[in-house]
Design an enzyme around this catalytic site. Sequence first.
Site, PDB file in Angstrom:
ATOM      1  NE  ARG A 199      -3.738   2.274   2.252  1.00 26.34           N
ATOM      2  CZ  ARG A 199      -3.749   2.794   3.638  1.00 26.34           C
ATOM      3  NH1 ARG A 199      -3.127   2.485   4.494  1.00 26.34           N
ATOM      4  NH2 ARG A 199      -4.531   4.016   3.674  1.00 26.34           N
ATOM      5  CG  HIS A 249      -1.617   5.200  -0.819  1.00 27.44           C
ATOM      6  ND1 HIS A 249      -2.317   5.651   0.061  1.00 27.44           N
ATOM      7  CD2 HIS A 249      -2.465   4.265  -1.533  1.00 27.44           C
ATOM      8  CE1 HIS A 249      -3.589   5.079  -0.139  1.00 27.44           C
ATOM      9  NE2 HIS A 249      -3.568   4.355  -0.918  1.00 27.44           N
ATOM     10  CD1 TRP A 252     -11.880  -6.006  -0.250  1.00 26.91           C
ATOM     11  CD2 TRP A 252     -10.015  -5.528   0.776  1.00 26.91           C
ATOM     12  NE1 TRP A 252     -11.618  -4.513  -0.277  1.00 26.91           N
ATOM     13  CE2 TRP A 252     -10.384  -4.388   0.317  1.00 26.91           C
ATOM     14  CE3 TRP A 252      -8.722  -5.661   1.713  1.00 26.91           C
ATOM     15  CZ2 TRP A 252      -9.717  -3.085   0.719  1.00 26.91           C
ATOM     16  CZ3 TRP A 252      -8.460  -4.435   2.073  1.00 26.91           C
ATOM     17  CH2 TRP A 252      -8.933  -3.119   1.600  1.00 26.91           C
TER      18      TRP A 252
HETATM   19  C1  HEM Z   1      -6.106  -0.872   1.750  1.00 22.67           C
HETATM   20  C2  HEM Z   1      -8.887   1.885  -0.795  1.00 22.67           C
HETATM   21  C3  HEM Z   1      -6.664   0.599  -4.727  1.00 22.67           C
HETATM   22  C4  HEM Z   1      -3.467  -1.824  -2.146  1.00 22.67           C
HETATM   23  C5  HEM Z   1      -7.076  -0.001   1.396  1.00 22.67           C
HETATM   24  C6  HEM Z   1      -7.873   0.294   2.420  1.00 22.67           C
HETATM   25  C7  HEM Z   1      -8.709   1.252   1.909  1.00 22.67           C
HETATM   26  C8  HEM Z   1      -8.318   1.333   0.217  1.00 22.67           C
HETATM   27  C9  HEM Z   1      -9.907   2.136   2.132  1.00 22.67           C
HETATM   28  C10 HEM Z   1      -7.740   0.273   4.029  1.00 22.67           C
HETATM   29  C11 HEM Z   1      -6.709   1.010   4.509  1.00 22.67           C
HETATM   30  C12 HEM Z   1      -6.809   0.712   6.157  1.00 22.67           C
HETATM   31  O1  HEM Z   1      -7.734   1.234   6.553  1.00 22.67           O
HETATM   32  O2  HEM Z   1      -5.638   0.417   6.607  1.00 22.67           O
HETATM   33  C13 HEM Z   1      -8.442   1.762  -2.210  1.00 22.67           C
HETATM   34  C14 HEM Z   1      -9.325   2.085  -3.186  1.00 22.67           C
HETATM   35  C15 HEM Z   1      -8.621   1.944  -4.494  1.00 22.67           C
HETATM   36  C16 HEM Z   1      -7.620   0.990  -4.017  1.00 22.67           C
HETATM   37  C17 HEM Z   1     -10.434   3.172  -3.079  1.00 22.67           C
HETATM   38  C18 HEM Z   1      -9.188   2.238  -5.657  1.00 22.67           C
HETATM   39  C19 HEM Z   1      -9.318   1.367  -6.494  1.00 22.67           C
HETATM   40  C20 HEM Z   1      -5.558  -0.232  -4.312  1.00 22.67           C
HETATM   41  C21 HEM Z   1      -4.584  -0.583  -5.335  1.00 22.67           C
HETATM   42  C22 HEM Z   1      -3.543  -1.184  -4.594  1.00 22.67           C
HETATM   43  C23 HEM Z   1      -4.096  -1.431  -3.225  1.00 22.67           C
HETATM   44  C24 HEM Z   1      -4.464  -0.213  -6.918  1.00 22.67           C
HETATM   45  C25 HEM Z   1      -2.320  -2.063  -4.975  1.00 22.67           C
HETATM   46  C26 HEM Z   1      -2.002  -2.179  -6.210  1.00 22.67           C
HETATM   47  C27 HEM Z   1      -3.832  -2.073  -0.714  1.00 22.67           C
HETATM   48  C28 HEM Z   1      -3.519  -3.226   0.090  1.00 22.67           C
HETATM   49  C29 HEM Z   1      -4.159  -2.551   1.406  1.00 22.67           C
HETATM   50  C30 HEM Z   1      -5.199  -1.736   0.826  1.00 22.67           C
HETATM   51  C31 HEM Z   1      -2.525  -3.999  -0.075  1.00 22.67           C
HETATM   52  C32 HEM Z   1      -4.032  -3.492   2.636  1.00 22.67           C
HETATM   53  C33 HEM Z   1      -3.149  -2.563   3.521  1.00 22.67           C
HETATM   54  C34 HEM Z   1      -3.048  -3.005   4.915  1.00 22.67           C
HETATM   55  O3  HEM Z   1      -3.453  -4.252   5.017  1.00 22.67           O
HETATM   56  O4  HEM Z   1      -2.652  -2.516   5.700  1.00 22.67           O
HETATM   57  N1  HEM Z   1      -7.291   0.390   0.160  1.00 22.67           N
HETATM   58  N2  HEM Z   1      -7.640   0.999  -2.700  1.00 22.67           N
HETATM   59  N3  HEM Z   1      -5.295  -0.602  -3.190  1.00 22.67           N
HETATM   60  N4  HEM Z   1      -5.001  -1.398  -0.522  1.00 22.67           N
HETATM   61 FE1  HEM Z   1      -6.229  -0.225  -1.568  1.00 22.67          FE
END
Ligand code: HEM
Length: 285
Positions: free
Chosen positions: A44, A48, A187
């Site tokens: 992440r 970002h 998820w």
């Molecule tokens: C986690 C939104 C796309 C990788 C998250 C979280 C949100 C989010 C709200 C939770 C953050 C937290 O509370 O810790 C989105 C939205 C996207 C998007 C709206 C639009 C499509 C992506 C993309 C990637 C990605 C493109 C990587 C290629 C991750 C990963 C986590 C995460 C690995 C887990 C982080 C953790 O476990 O601490 N995302 N995301 N996301 N996102 Fe996304």
Amino acid sequence: GAGFSPKEFIPTKEDYAKIYEEIAKRLEENEDYDDGSYGPVLVRLAWHASGTYDVETKTGGSNGATMRFQPESDHGANAGLKAARDFLEPIKAKFPWITYSDLWTLAGVCAFQQMGGPVIPWRPGRADGDISACTPDGRLPDASKEQKHLRAIFGRMGFNDQEIVALSGAHALGRCHTDRSGYDGPWTHSPTMVTNNFYEILLDEKWNWKKWGGPAQYEDKSKSRMMLPTDMALVKDREFKKYVEKYAKDQEAWFKDFSDVIAKLFELGVPFKQEEKWTFKVVDA
Ligand code: HEM
């Protein structure tokens, strides 16, 4: 005589491979975090750092590592990423010659590969910027929105529908934290393993609005898995759904497309001198 000077040190592929190995080792040594791995939060961070890119103004992107500075570190979308940045500090201290911008993207590559994902080609060449290169808030996606927003945000980075869907499969990993984004839960049932399960359950499970006081999100029947409104948009939209169906059926196809698109994401806006892309071997740390 011509003694060692850090300025003359030109790192080779082997030097970067040592950093890859060190990150992998540190991942193994810190399995008490979250669901058992810092891997998802490292992915992440790399995303970002890169996803702020704007094709028109050629600003943002992984070059610069401007999330080290306020205000970018305080942007709502970046909540919780301090855990990932802090995790990498001992690596930066041991290998001070690597830039933060190269380190963060290499850590994303390493984490993804070590969690069972496809090999991701990577090359060095990012320079750290200063505070003046911070991007304005609002460049990263807002999870409460739908397809129009996804196309606007990812279109600004230069990505098409297929690439948006391929990137979104990264949500097989990790979880939402109420004290970060406000959303809650993982998820999938295997949040530290790279699989195409995100697409499978998006199609196969029955998703209902979660009844709670937090932000609107979906949950499955067992209430153990979640989807964001932006995730659900991938099956509400016909064009997006075609690719969800493809990747749900064919993990190899997703692995291939994901590797291509994440490599592209990590390179947006970077003025590379080196043509050659490297791949690093998964290590048994
Ligand atoms: C986690 C939104 C796309 C990788 C998250 C979280 C949100 C989010 C709200 C939770 C953050 C937290 O509370 O810790 C989105 C939205 C996207 C998007 C709206 C639009 C499509 C992506 C993309 C990637 C990605 C493109 C990587 C290629 C991750 C990963 C986590 C995460 C690995 C887990 C982080 C953790 O476990 O601490 N995302 N995301 N996301 N996102 Fe996304």
